[in-house]
Motif scaffolding. Structure first.
Motif, short mmCIF file in Angstrom:
data_model
loop_
_atom_site.label_atom_id
_atom_site.label_comp_id
_atom_site.label_asym_id
_atom_site.label_seq_id
_atom_site.Cartn_x
_atom_site.Cartn_y
_atom_site.Cartn_z
N GLU A 232 0.80 -1.21 0.00
CA GLU A 232 0.00 0.00 0.00
C GLU A 232 0.83 1.27 0.00
N ASP A 233 2.15 1.15 0.00
CA ASP A 233 3.02 2.32 0.01
C ASP A 233 4.39 1.90 -0.51
N ILE A 234 5.24 2.88 -0.76
CA ILE A 234 6.59 2.60 -1.24
C ILE A 234 7.51 3.70 -0.76
N HIS A 235 8.75 3.34 -0.42
CA HIS A 235 9.72 4.35 -0.02
C HIS A 235 10.13 5.18 -1.23
N LEU A 236 10.33 6.46 -0.99
CA LEU A 236 10.66 7.37 -2.09
C LEU A 236 11.96 6.98 -2.78
N ASN A 237 12.91 6.41 -2.02
CA ASN A 237 14.18 6.04 -2.65
C ASN A 237 14.06 4.82 -3.56
N LYS A 238 12.87 4.22 -3.58
CA LYS A 238 12.63 3.09 -4.49
C LYS A 238 12.11 3.57 -5.86
N LEU A 239 11.73 4.84 -5.93
CA LEU A 239 11.19 5.37 -7.18
C LEU A 239 12.31 5.60 -8.18
N ASP A 240 12.10 5.15 -9.40
CA ASP A 240 13.08 5.35 -10.47
C ASP A 240 12.37 5.58 -11.78
N PHE A 241 13.13 5.71 -12.84
CA PHE A 241 12.57 6.00 -14.16
C PHE A 241 11.62 4.89 -14.60
N ASN A 242 11.97 3.66 -14.27
CA ASN A 242 11.13 2.51 -14.62
C ASN A 242 9.77 2.61 -13.94
N PHE A 243 9.75 3.10 -12.70
CA PHE A 243 8.49 3.29 -11.98
C PHE A 243 7.62 4.31 -12.72
N VAL A 244 8.24 5.38 -13.20
CA VAL A 244 7.51 6.45 -13.87
C VAL A 244 6.88 5.96 -15.18
N THR A 245 7.69 5.27 -15.99
CA THR A 245 7.15 4.78 -17.27
C THR A 245 6.10 3.70 -17.04
N GLY A 246 6.27 2.92 -15.99
CA GLY A 246 5.26 1.92 -15.65
C GLY A 246 3.96 2.57 -15.22
N PHE A 247 4.06 3.68 -14.49
CA PHE A 247 2.86 4.41 -14.06
C PHE A 247 2.14 5.00 -15.27
N GLU A 248 2.90 5.49 -16.24
CA GLU A 248 2.27 6.01 -17.47
C GLU A 248 1.48 4.91 -18.17
N THR A 249 2.08 3.73 -18.30
CA THR A 249 1.39 2.61 -18.94
C THR A 249 0.13 2.23 -18.16
N PHE A 250 0.24 2.24 -16.84
CA PHE A 250 -0.91 1.95 -15.98
C PHE A 250 -2.06 2.92 -16.26
N LEU A 251 -1.73 4.21 -16.36
CA LEU A 251 -2.76 5.22 -16.61
C LEU A 251 -3.39 5.06 -17.98
N ARG A 252 -2.56 4.77 -18.98
CA ARG A 252 -3.08 4.67 -20.35
C ARG A 252 -4.00 3.46 -20.53
N THR A 253 -3.84 2.45 -19.70
CA THR A 253 -4.67 1.24 -19.83
C THR A 253 -5.76 1.17 -18.76
N TYR A 254 -5.84 2.23 -17.94
CA TYR A 254 -6.80 2.25 -16.84
C TYR A 254 -8.20 2.59 -17.35
N HIS A 255 -9.20 1.95 -16.80
CA HIS A 255 -10.59 2.22 -17.16
C HIS A 255 -11.29 2.89 -15.97
N PRO A 256 -11.38 4.22 -15.95
CA PRO A 256 -12.06 4.89 -14.83
C PRO A 256 -13.51 4.45 -14.73
#
Length: 407
Positions: free
Chosen positions: A151-175
């Motif tokens: 349910e959470d993640i440490h900020l030092n775990k965030l990287d470029f891969n996290f960002v691009t993965g989040f973009e993909t998540f948003l683009r395939t999300y069905h509100p």
């Protein structure tokens, strides 16, 4: 097969720096082949040390006290290792040592960043903007749970891969409230808000590396739709016995002739209505920018206010009936079909229509339009200030006349 981390603790004495045959006691922490030494601030006779068993020889009270201390340190180091693993923190030999000594850096999480942002930036942002930020935050937490079940993640775990993965998540999300996937600009808006929150973490020193470094926000330029004069007239003249469509029509037309956004229009009450020089005025503030708006009302909105003066759905102090933005936009699609308007009719289109068809096309200066809309920059108004085909045609005719005179 997933490899497991190897963790061990070894106790030893440093015989290379003996003083009067007393040697300093150390613990060696090893994790995945990398090790670090921890001074235990104890000195013992070199001859009393059992290297094989990593303990002091004998059963004297002094030996028992040091051996008990060694066991305590061993247990605490293993406990520190387990706690770091459980917290999904970055686990290294140095981190275990720091945790044991109570010197580890406070590893802030994404939820910590959300809490800080919502507490300290709430007064700078409108309620609508804060709602958008909370939506972005919820999407981020959904994404985190999807990729690692947490349910959470440490900020030092965030990287470029996290960002691009989040973009993909948003683009395939069905509100839930929307048919289909999120638009490009919708996804980019969430990433813009994420980037702004990450900048806060950088400024606070919570992280040293920007996970969005090198990431480009790619907004698609879209033409802002508005209603032409005939289309606006078709809605104004539409007659119906269905009360909800009648209310939606009137609210939309009111916005077309005032330029008020949904969040500003829906909260209008008697305190916002004034009479100046025998004319009805709206005196309010834009929720988005907290900018004052002073607006003399045209005949159409005055007639609508009069129509709903004693309406049961208006509320005790409200000037107009209240509907949720979601329901308004849903009913506007039905209204567009009834009026044979082949456009994606939304309530915000009324604001565009005010800026173009109602004001600029009729010669109202852009500075006046900007002030009525409550914009803080003229450049913002220029986005709305769409020059209609009719205006282009008129301008070209004037140009042709000048050219004809010159020749």
């Amino acid at each position: 097969m997933k490899s497991r981390s190897t963790f061990s603790v070894l106790f030893w004495i440093n015989t290379s720096r003996t003083s009067l045959e007393q040697s300093k006691l150390y613990a060696r922490i090893t994790l995945n082949g990398k090790r670090v030494n921890l001074s235990l601030k104890h000195e013992i006779p070199a001859n009393d040390w059992d290297k094989k068993r990593s303990k002091v020889k004998g059963r004297t009270p002094e030996a028992q006290e040091i051996n008990e201390y060694i066991q305590h340190v061993r247990a605490e180091l293993y406990s520190s290792y387990r706690e770091l693993m459980k917290a999904d923190a970055e686990v290294t030999a140095e981190a275990v040592k720091a945790h044991f000594l109570g010197e580890e850096e406070d590893q802030k999480s994404l939820q910590d960043l959300f809490d800080y942002h919502n507490l300290h930036h709430n007064h700078n942002l409108s309620a609508a903007t804060m709602s958008h930020y909370r939506t972005t935050q919820n999407y981020l937490l959904e994404y985190i749970y999807k990729i690692n079940g947490k349910e959470d993640i440490h900020l030092n775990k965030l990287d470029f891969n996290f960002v691009t993965g989040f973009e993909t998540f948003l683009r395939t999300y069905h509100p839930k409230h929307y048919h289909g996937t999120m638009s490009n600009n919708g996804a980019m808006k969430h990433l813009q808000r994420f980037r702004k929150m990450i900048r806060i973490a950088l400024n606070l020193g919570w992280i040293s590396n920007n996970p969005l470094k090198g990431y480009k926000i790619k907004m698609e330029k879209k033409e802002r739709e508005f209603l032409t004069a005939p289309e606006l007239a078709s809605i104004e003249n539409y007659a119906t016995s269905v009360e909800r469509l009648e209310i939606v029509k009137d609210l939309f037309v009111f916005s077309c002739y005032t330029g008020l956004s949904y969040c500003d229009l829906i909260v209008l009450n008697n305190s916002h209505l004034a009479t100046i020089d025998d004319k009805k005025w709206i005196l309010t503030k834009r929720a988005k920018t907290d900018t004052a708006v002073r607006l003399p009302l045209l005949k159409a909105p005055v007639d609508i206010l009069e129509k709903y003066r004693d309406h049961p759905r208006r509320g005790e102090d409200n000037l107009l009936p209240r509907l949720s933005n979601q329901k308004l936009n849903s009913y506007l699609k039905e209204l567009a079909d009834k009026c044979k308007i082949n456009k994606h009719l939304t309530f915000h289109m009324a604001r565009h229509t005010f800026a173009t068809t109602v004001t600029l096309t009729n010669g109202v200066p852009i500075e006046t339009v900007s002030k009525i809309l409550g914009h803080t920059r003229l450049a913002t108004t220029q986005i709305y200030a769409r020059v209609l085909d009719q205006k282009i045609s008129q301008d070209m005719e004037l140009l042709q006349r000048k050219l004809d005179i010159e020749h």
